[in-house]
Design a protein around this motif. Sequence first.
Motif: not given
Length: 450
Positions: A401-428
């Motif tokens: 849904r975020l991708a379809a909206a054309g703005a906010t996009w963040m990745s999905i990562s697995r840490w141990r036994d849970e799937v989580l949303m992951r933000a990497v704030l790199l853009s100046p």
Amino acid sequence: MSALEFELNALPGIGADLLREITRIYESSVPMPTAVHAIPSVPKVGRGMARLPELWALIVDSSSRLASPWMSGHMDTAPHPAAALTQAVVAALNNNLLFRELSPFASDIEEHLIAHFTRALGLGNDWTGLFASGGSIAGLTALFAAVGGYAGAGEGRDRFRLLMPESAHVSLRKAAIVLGMIERQIQRIDCDDAGRLDPAALEQSLRQLPGGARPIVVSVLGTTIHGSVDDIAAVAALCARYGAWHHVDAIHGGALAYSHHHRHFLSGLDQADSITLGPQKWMYVPRVSAICLLRGQQRLDDALGLPLPYSIGERPHRGRWGLQGSRPADAVVLWAILQTLGTDALGSIIDRLIGLTTKFHELLTESQTLVPTHKPDLNLQVFRIGKADRSGDRLAAIQERLAAAGATWMSISRWRDEVLMRAVLLSPSLTEAHLRQFVRDIEKAADQTA
């Protein structure tokens, strides 16, 4: 007129088109392409340079836009325009770091930057190193040196034990397997909930190693999922006590060499045996660019050096060391961006992004839907959306849904036994306004998938 002369005559005319496409890349606010276009088949008769602008437009329209501040899901961002333009010059020169006569200026720059980083990281005059094509190759190079390198080629590798945090990048496990280690030689050390290595667990593993084992310990300066920093000084002390080789994976966090406020994370780094850096992550240069640093010129020569009889000269060729032969002059691109920005400005960007990540953590804490799972060390923040998502299906729907909206996009990562949303704030270009919109966009997408 030869075909080459004809094509060269076309360069001035298409130069403006190239700059237009590069400008579009940096001005785009949409992080993901609306559609990936069909790929034209390879023709028997070439289309000529005059048709290049059409190909450039097709590439740009169909690609992810890492320059967009809304693209905050990975340790990847668009290179600074100065780096992108310099990359074109470097590619046209095609200088080869294998031989100094094929890369006279680039070889000098690589040596200059190796010395620069050893000073910037506070490592001392006995450190040296080489560039490598990406973090995976740099990590493999460091571990190859740890097991003896070329000088230790005749020794059995069954004595070595790789002890690394459970949060370590998968490329290090790959490297160990490439170097001939089997599973029982690779130990994952427990971490805290934010992926920081537990020194007590490390010491227990070191103490329990069989007699004659040769331990290699990895600590991480900026883990891939959480961006967390291990207690490098504590790990260094344990390595000294148990005679272990200490490798620090600073592919992401090595940029703290320029930080004005967070250099405390570098404590103990000078006691390591090897360090890897990744300028392509947080120094805004194109991939792939990485550096492997080693303590001791003799160690570099013995472990990673072999003579090059193909061309004899007074000064050594850079291809004498490492795993690669031919290499591009990516050090020149990094040098150009450091010349353009300066280390003070780069340090200010790094500190501002760490500050924005702390603010993002606060905004998540205030949300009724989004829950941060750790307090960030650097510029990464992991969070859950509502209840724990073991399968990742709900988060995948939210990301779609975020991708379809054309703005906010963040990745999905697995840490141990849970799937989580992951933000990497790199853009100046990121601002606090973006962070607040991140929260609103994700909350809205979560409500729509409830």
